[in-house]
Motif scaffolding. Structure first.
Motif, PDB file in Angstrom:
ATOM      1  N   ASN D 118     -99.095   0.584  -6.422  1.00 31.45           N
ATOM      2  CA  ASN D 118     -98.781   0.988  -7.796  1.00 31.45           C
ATOM      3  C   ASN D 118     -99.760   0.422  -8.808  1.00 31.45           C
ATOM      4  O   ASN D 118     -99.384  -0.036  -9.877  1.00 31.45           O
ATOM      5  N   LEU D 119    -101.037   0.466  -8.447  1.00 31.58           N
ATOM      6  CA  LEU D 119    -102.081   0.153  -9.415  1.00 31.58           C
ATOM      7  C   LEU D 119    -102.199   1.373 -10.322  1.00 31.58           C
ATOM      8  O   LEU D 119    -101.953   2.493  -9.893  1.00 31.58           O
ATOM      9  N   ASP D 120    -102.579   1.133 -11.564  1.00 29.26           N
ATOM     10  CA  ASP D 120    -102.581   2.221 -12.547  1.00 29.26           C
ATOM     11  C   ASP D 120    -103.760   3.177 -12.318  1.00 29.26           C
ATOM     12  O   ASP D 120    -104.710   3.221 -13.088  1.00 29.26           O
ATOM     13  N   LEU D 121    -103.676   3.949 -11.245  1.00 27.51           N
ATOM     14  CA  LEU D 121    -104.713   4.929 -10.932  1.00 27.51           C
ATOM     15  C   LEU D 121    -104.146   6.326 -11.088  1.00 27.51           C
ATOM     16  O   LEU D 121    -102.942   6.537 -10.988  1.00 27.51           O
ATOM     17  N   ASN D 122    -105.032   7.287 -11.320  1.00 31.54           N
ATOM     18  CA  ASN D 122    -104.618   8.685 -11.392  1.00 31.54           C
ATOM     19  C   ASN D 122    -105.266   9.427 -10.235  1.00 31.54           C
ATOM     20  O   ASN D 122    -106.475   9.378 -10.074  1.00 31.54           O
ATOM     21  N   ALA D 123    -104.448  10.086  -9.455  1.00 34.17           N
ATOM     22  CA  ALA D 123    -104.994  10.782  -8.292  1.00 34.17           C
ATOM     23  C   ALA D 123    -104.681  12.271  -8.385  1.00 34.17           C
ATOM     24  O   ALA D 123    -103.533  12.657  -8.603  1.00 34.17           O
ATOM     25  N   ILE D 124    -105.724  13.066  -8.255  1.00 32.57           N
ATOM     26  CA  ILE D 124    -105.522  14.511  -8.182  1.00 32.57           C
ATOM     27  C   ILE D 124    -105.872  14.919  -6.758  1.00 32.57           C
ATOM     28  O   ILE D 124    -106.963  14.611  -6.276  1.00 32.57           O
ATOM     29  N   ILE D 125    -104.940  15.544  -6.088  1.00 33.22           N
ATOM     30  CA  ILE D 125    -105.239  16.030  -4.739  1.00 33.22           C
ATOM     31  C   ILE D 125    -105.258  17.548  -4.772  1.00 33.22           C
ATOM     32  O   ILE D 125    -104.251  18.192  -5.082  1.00 33.22           O
ATOM     33  N   VAL D 126    -106.416  18.101  -4.502  1.00 35.19           N
ATOM     34  CA  VAL D 126    -106.568  19.549  -4.497  1.00 35.19           C
ATOM     35  C   VAL D 126    -106.251  20.033  -3.088  1.00 35.19           C
ATOM     36  O   VAL D 126    -106.973  19.732  -2.147  1.00 35.19           O
ATOM     37  N   ASN D 127    -105.145  20.720  -2.971  1.00 32.29           N
ATOM     38  CA  ASN D 127    -104.665  21.123  -1.651  1.00 32.29           C
ATOM     39  C   ASN D 127    -105.000  22.587  -1.415  1.00 32.29           C
ATOM     40  O   ASN D 127    -104.402  23.476  -2.010  1.00 32.29           O
ATOM     41  N   ASN D 128    -105.992  22.831  -0.544  1.00 31.49           N
ATOM     42  CA  ASN D 128    -106.335  24.217  -0.217  1.00 31.49           C
ATOM     43  C   ASN D 128    -106.017  24.537   1.239  1.00 31.49           C
ATOM     44  O   ASN D 128    -106.506  25.506   1.795  1.00 31.49           O
TER      45      ASN D 128
END
Lengths: 114, 216, 381, 282
Positions: D118-128
């Motif tokens: 729970n470190l303040d990171l932003n993750a975008i996972i592009v699911n194709n």
């Protein structure tokens, strides 16, 4: 485009027609067709080369969806359209005028396999 | 080479300069026992006493791995007046074994000139008949009521037997290491160990006793 | 750090000295994963760094540890990680990334007997060539190897200085014996250690090109998030950091990558000589084996053998010139190692057939003893 | 959200980088790129304080187009680099962009631990649903039965639900969207940026070149129409029966919870350590 949505009755009054407020940057356009397919009011169409153009300006509400759905930043809504001339393109520059038979893919850097 | 020659401290020299430590050319000490007998601490105290308080060069290695949690474990301390090149024991000058397994496992490189000191009760079969058997654990248990200070008792004894570190330095190093509130206990354990060595080992085997306690 | 009397003699373990050396060199970030015999470094950093207000983190594996260090280094920190053989193998991919993206960081590999799990608590020196050639692709490497607790401290400082100066990852190759042995050392007082910090850009952000170098061949590195918005990639890149496959950009890039190291060989070639002046027989050794060799030189000379030792501190770039000098005129050279001849191969290459060079390999999980070396020399000479 | 004028978007793109970008015509990554830039503009963040980190794959090429600090790392390791950057400088907004193979196969371990930490990171996972750049091999999210270049006879492994996985692992914020629902995508990305703690947005994106062609799904337009058809707002999804859910998926905020982040705890550790040091000194 589905026939169903075409037949939809117009409940909301039309906003000010946005004629001339949609700009296309053909040098960046890869002619994928997203803008034409998902325009809520079917204002856009593809020309014989696949490039989009504003076919029915009176239908356009400048909602901006085509701009948002364009993967290539090749559409701009709400700006004065640059004059599109049939001259030789200056590749890679936004808004550069381009001939309809120009193939933007050729300008793209070759993807590298990783 | 006997420990006497190695530590180079003939009895007469001591009286002439009681404050100076005898010269020492590489003395190798191996402390062995089972995990939990505090041999790592004993090794650390010995190394710090000789290195930081006696001012000699020291190198120390200890056994790592599963044997550190039971089984035979060891710490090796090398003391010298010259910079130490090879950091392991090449021919051990003093082996301290606090249980039978350690005595069996680590006595392979003792030779007739080496000291072998074993716990009188826990090592039933010393590796050599010359071994000095002293009741470290029994002393800790009976006289100090704390079996865990057997390692300190042993430290006091080996200081007297070999002079690897002076008793005074050992005490300083020990008190800097042990938990607060146990200083008196540890000091007493150390002096009891020294006494054990003086009374039993040095008296019984004067030929081997090279450095007597009085000087340190 | 608390005002510990650093200039007083202390009994320190090799791993402890590496941690203290790193802190003295300005290390302010550590990410690691426990592994014998390197865990003490991670443990000490977990104790020291929070007290200084710097980040320490134990990651989920070694891959994550080095990735974390590279990220932190890009953001301006002096980062270190510590591991042993199996973890070092896992780090190779990102070690290569650090080479191509030119990110300073220090990776400690405390060698144990391998391959694979091998013997976790026994010394080995089998990672010497891996430290040089472990990653795919070709790149220069800086690898330093201490042989005593005092050297652990000095070499750790040197590793950071090289990493920062040359904008490259540096590997500190220790071994189980050096890592775990305790010796009396007197550390330099605070402020008495030479600390080098990476050159940062001198131009305003708009003009900054992260991979454009001056005559030094070493580009200046901006901290991420400080106004310099540049791109970092593991792809071969142009001066702006953007991927390129143009031969006229790729070739100079690789040339610079090698030049920045090869132009500084004299600084990077670190050796120590023992009794070399009148030696007839030369021993070349490094790490814990150098300690056995020192003893062999002492004992051999007591017995009338004219032995000399060249101890290698830098293994890579291989100290060619000092080794050539030391080999000149010797009738015999012995290279003892805890592997099947990873450095003796280099010595033979440099020697080019002029002196008799023999390897002395040992792979039984124990150190080479001085007597063993003397016995070998007796047979050879 | 206020509309973002395209000219502002262009300001956040790298002018010295060649456009059009490397992706296939119609690729959802371009739509996501636009959405991300709009969100960044709307968030009022300083360009200089944003770092974009990516791994390897088609998604790995995204950061290079944005005029912020950008790091294109090794395969699956984006979150480890991001962790280092964030720890080194907590003032930065660190956003990672990963693909499904990148984040859940080779980088799966890093994903679950980043969520747990729970470190303040932003993750975008592009699911194709497949590995696009290498030619359409199956990934951990490829549906059972689908074809891939390494599953010629149909895929036989159950697939990961990325959002459920990260939610279970401890992420503070989890949302799902598609590149068709682009205004909703803008909103999800914006919520992600606002959230403290590990925040993740799974973005469904068509790979018509590989996955679409092999499974005869038509063009990206056709594939995006299936998103339109199958996506259900999370609020409605919760009220749906199991049968109704069959073949559909939910979009919207799936998890939004507040628990202390890694940095909150680490600040305490630093204080404790410094206090003990002080006590030891005196």
């Amino acid at each position: 485009m589905s026939a169903k949505s075409k037949a939809k009755p117009e409940t909301k009054p039309l906003k000010e027609p946005a004629q001339g407020k949609v700009s296309f940057f053909p040098a960046w356009c890869k002619r994928c067709g997203n803008c034409v397919a998902f325009c809520p009011r079917q204002a856009l169409a593809q020309d014989e080369w696949g490039h989009p153009f504003l076919k029915s300006p009176e239908r356009c509400t400048a909602c901006g969806l085509c701009e948002m759905l364009c993967p290539d930043f090749a559409i701009s809504v709400g700006e004065a359209a640059p004059a599109v001339a049939d001259t030789c393109p200056a590749p890679g520059k936004p808004g550069s005028p381009v001939s309809p038979n120009h193939s933007p893919e050729r300008l793209a850097p070759i993807p590298t396999e990783e | 080479m006997s420990p006497a020659k190695k530590s180079g401290a003939p009895a007469s020299a001591k009286k002439a300069a009681p404050k100076t430590l005898p010269a020492m050319n590489r003395l190798e000490v191996r402390l062995a026992g089972s995990g939990g007998q505090g041999l790592l601490l004993a090794g650390l105290v010995l190394a710090e006493a000789a290195g930081l308080y006696d001012g000699r060069e020291v190198a120390m290695v200890q056994s790592y791995g599963p044997e550190a949690r039971g089984g035979a474990s060891k710490a090796e301390v090398i003391v010298s007046d010259r910079p130490i090149d090879y950091p392991l024991c090449s021919k051990v000058d003093l082996l301290l074994a606090l249980n039978q397994e350690a005595a069996d496992t680590y006595a392979w490189d003792v030779d007739p000139s080496s000291w072998v000191v074993v716990d009188a009760d826990l090592v039933e079969h010393p590796p050599t008949s010359r071994a000095v058997a002293l009741p470290f654990t029994a002393t800790a248990r009976d006289k100090l009521k704390k079996i865990m200070v057997a390692n300190v008792v042993a430290l006091g004894a080996i200081s007297q037997l070999t002079g690897v570190a002076s008793l005074k330095s050992l005490e300083k190093a020990l008190l800097a290491r042990v938990p607060k509130g146990t200083e008196a206990l540890n000091r007493k354990a150390l002096s009891l160990g020294a006494k054990l060595a003086r009374e039993q080992a040095v008296k019984e085997k004067p030929a081997q006793a090279v450095l007597s306690a009085a000087d340190f | 750090m608390a005002k510990t009397p650093v200039n007083r003699a202390r009994l320190l373990q090799g791993n402890e000295a590496i941690a203290l050396g790193a802190l003295a060199a300005g290390c302010d970030f550590f990410a690691g994963y426990p592994i014998t015999p390197a865990s003490e470094i991670t443990e000490i950093m977990s104790r020291e760094l929070p007290a200084l207000g710097h980040p320490f983190i134990q990651m989920e594996d070694e891959i994550a540890s080095i990735g974390c260090c590279l990220g932190a280094s890009l953001a301006g920190r002096k980062a270190m990680t510590a591991t042993s053989g199996p973890g070092f193998s896992l780090m190779q991919e990102n070690l290569g990334y650090a080479c191509i993206a030119e990110i300073p960081t220090v990776i400690v590999n405390v060698m144990r007997a391998g391959p694979s799990t091998g013997m976790p608590t026994n010394p080995g020196q089998g990672d010497v060539q891996q430290a040089r050639w472990g990653t795919h692709g070709d790149h220069p490497a800086i690898v330093l190897c201490p042989a005593s607790v005092g050297e652990c401290f000095e070499v750790a400082v040197q590793c950071f200085n090289f990493a920062e100066r040359f904008r490259t990852p540096v590997v500190l190759l220790s071994d189980e014996v050096v890592a775990h042995m305790r010796e009396k050392v007197t550390l330099p007082a605070e402020g008495q250690v030479e600390v080098i910090n990476r050159p940062r850009p001198l131009e305003p952000p708009d003009w900054y090109k992260p991979y454009k170098a001056d005559g030094s061949q070493i580009p200046r590195l901006a901290d991420l998030g400080q106004g310099y918005r540049y791109h970092v990639t593991g792809l071969v890149h142009d001066e702006r950091g953007f991927p390129t496959r143009r031969a006229d950009e790729v070739e100079p890039f690789y040339a610079r990558l090698f030049n920045k190291i090869s132009r500084n060989f004299t600084m990077l070639e670190m050796v120590k000589g023992v009794a070399l002046e009148d030696a007839e027989i030369l021993i070349i050794a490094y790490g814990c084996t150098a300690r056995s060799a020192q003893a062999a030189v002492r004992l051999g000379r007591e017995r009338g053998l004219k032995l000399g030792l060249l101890q290698l501190i830098s293994l890579w770039p291989f100290p060619r010139r000092p080794v050539e000098e030391a080999l000149a005129g010797k009738k015999l050279c012995l290279v003892p190692e805890l592997n099947m001849g990873q450095i003796s191969r280099e010595v033979k290459r440099v020697n080019n057939g002029r002196t008799q060079v023999h390897r002395h390999s040992k792979m039984d999980g124990s150190m080479i003893t001085p007597e063993e070396l003397l016995a070998r020399l007796r047979v050879l000479s | 959200m206020p509309p973002v004028h395209r000219s502002v978007v262009y300001e956040w793109l790298r002018h010295d980088k060649k456009f059009p970008h490397v992706w296939c015509p119609g690729c959802g990554l371009g739509v996501l790129l636009g959405s991300l830039v709009r969100t960044l503009v709307n968030s009022g963040l300083d360009k200089n304080r944003v770092v974009l980190v990516s791994g390897i794959g088609c998604s790995g090429r995204l950061p290079v187009y944005v005029d912020v600090g950008s790091v294109h790392t090794t395969h699956g390791r984006a979150l480890t680099f991001a962790t280092g950057i964030k720890l080194a400088n907590p003032d930065l907004t660190v956003i990672t962009v990963m693909g499904d193979g990148d984040a859940t196969a080779i980088g799966g371990n890093h994903l679950i631990h980043a969520a747990r930490r729970n470190l303040d990171l932003n993750a975008i996972i592009v699911n194709n649903l497949n590995y696009g750049m290498t030619g359409g091999q199956y990934s951990p999210t490829t549906p059972m039965g689908a074809k891939a270049t390494t599953a010629r006879y149909g895929h036989i492994e159950p697939s990961f639900d990325i959002s459920a996985l990260s939610a279970t692992a401890g992420a503070a914020f989890v949302a799902r969207s598609t590149v068709y629902h682009v205004t909703q995508l803008d909103k999800m990305l914006s919520l992600m940026l606002q959230k403290r703690g590990f925040s993740l947005v799974e973005v469904l994106s068509p790979c018509h070149t590989n996955f679409g062609r092999q499974n005869k799904l038509g063009s990206q337009v056709d594939m995006m129409k299936t998103y339109k058809r199958d996506a259900v707002r999370q609020e409605r999804w919760e009220k749906m029966s199991q049968e109704e859910r069959e073949g559909r998926f939910s979009i919207g905020v799936l998890v939004d919870r507040d628990h202390p982040t890694y940095l909150d705890h680490y600040a305490e550790v630093c204080q404790r350590a410094a206090r003990l040091r002080e006590e030891a000194k005196s």
